[in-house]
Scaffold this active site. Structure first.
Site, PDB file in Angstrom:
ATOM      1  N   GLU A  25       2.584   3.754  -4.197  1.00 59.23           N
ATOM      2  CA  GLU A  25       2.037   2.433  -4.544  1.00 59.23           C
ATOM      3  C   GLU A  25       3.074   1.631  -5.325  1.00 59.23           C
ATOM      4  O   GLU A  25       3.291   0.442  -5.055  1.00 59.23           O
ATOM      5  CB  GLU A  25       0.757   2.579  -5.377  1.00 59.23           C
TER       6      GLU A  25
ATOM      7  N   ASP B   3      -1.836  -0.251   5.110  1.00 57.30           N
ATOM      8  CA  ASP B   3      -2.365   1.115   5.102  1.00 57.30           C
ATOM      9  C   ASP B   3      -1.894   1.882   6.339  1.00 57.30           C
ATOM     10  O   ASP B   3      -1.433   3.026   6.223  1.00 57.30           O
ATOM     11  CB  ASP B   3      -3.896   1.075   5.050  1.00 57.30           C
TER      12      ASP B   3
ATOM     13  N   HIS C 105      -9.725  -0.433   2.574  1.00 60.69           N
ATOM     14  CA  HIS C 105     -10.536  -0.057   3.736  1.00 60.69           C
ATOM     15  C   HIS C 105     -11.803  -0.901   3.862  1.00 60.69           C
ATOM     16  O   HIS C 105     -12.854  -0.402   4.228  1.00 60.69           O
ATOM     17  CB  HIS C 105     -10.883   1.438   3.686  1.00 60.69           C
TER      18      HIS C 105
ATOM     19  N   ASP D  55      -4.342  -2.597  -3.215  1.00 57.14           N
ATOM     20  CA  ASP D  55      -5.624  -1.902  -3.376  1.00 57.14           C
ATOM     21  C   ASP D  55      -5.512  -0.817  -4.449  1.00 57.14           C
ATOM     22  O   ASP D  55      -6.409   0.002  -4.608  1.00 57.14           O
ATOM     23  CB  ASP D  55      -6.126  -1.329  -2.046  1.00 57.14           C
TER      24      ASP D  55
ATOM     25  N   ASP E 140       0.848  -1.195   0.000  1.00 63.10           N
ATOM     26  CA  ASP E 140       0.000   0.000   0.000  1.00 63.10           C
ATOM     27  C   ASP E 140       0.878   1.238   0.000  1.00 63.10           C
ATOM     28  O   ASP E 140       2.025   1.204   0.447  1.00 63.10           O
ATOM     29  CB  ASP E 140      -0.930   0.036   1.214  1.00 63.10           C
ATOM     30  N   GLY E 141       0.328   2.306  -0.542  1.00 60.98           N
ATOM     31  CA  GLY E 141       0.976   3.608  -0.545  1.00 60.98           C
ATOM     32  C   GLY E 141       0.033   4.628   0.053  1.00 60.98           C
ATOM     33  O   GLY E 141      -1.186   4.443   0.055  1.00 60.98           O
TER      34      GLY E 141
END
Length: 152
Positions: free
Chosen positions: A48, A134, A124, A70, A10-11
């Site tokens: 990302e 995240d 999320h 994501d 994740d970024g």
């Protein structure tokens, strides 16, 4: 014989562009390794990409890899768009240079000799490792340590 590795990425970016961070979790059986770094000025898309790059660059041998992200930008870019970018000498359909070309080329190099399956998950929504990445990426974004990520 290839090792089976799971990678979750994740970024995060505060006021895109602005301070940002990435996180990647590598799993090999019961073992986990976490990578996370914050930058003073970047974009979410660059973070990302960096998460996947750093995770893949850490591997010392050829592997079977499942990467869960994501980011549709990351997944679609590496599984669909990159082929056209390479054929068009890294130009988009509007004839402008591909954004983040340095990181797309770097990511492309890391794919060599691995068997990779990309999975997209909605962010999320309670995916345990996506949520963990995240949190790590957001923490890194609020605690940057690296000054120069290059051009945006």
């Amino acid at each position: 014989m290839y090792k089976n590795i799971n990678i979750f990425t994740d970024g995060s970016c505060i006021s895109n562009p602005g301070p940002g961070g990435y996180a990647a979790i590598l799993q090999y059986y019961q073992y986990e390794k976490i990578f996370s770094q914050g930058f003073f000025y970047t974009t979410n898309n660059r973070m990302e990409l960096m998460a996947a790059i750093i995770a893949l660059e850490s591997l010392k041998e050829n592997c079977n890899i499942i990467i869960t992200t994501d980011s549709k930008y990351l997944k679609e870019g590496i599984t669909k768009w990159i082929i056209n970018w390479q054929h068009s000498k890294w130009l988009c359909s509007n004839k402008k240079p591909v954004k983040n070309i340095d990181l797309w080329k770097r990511l492309n190099i890391t794919l060599t000799n691995h068997n990779i399956h990309w999975i997209w998950v909605k962010g999320h929504t309670g995916h345990i490792y996506n949520e963990k990445c995240d949190k790590l990426a957001r923490y890194a974004a609020t605690n940057p340590t690296y000054n120069d990520i290059g051009y945006i």
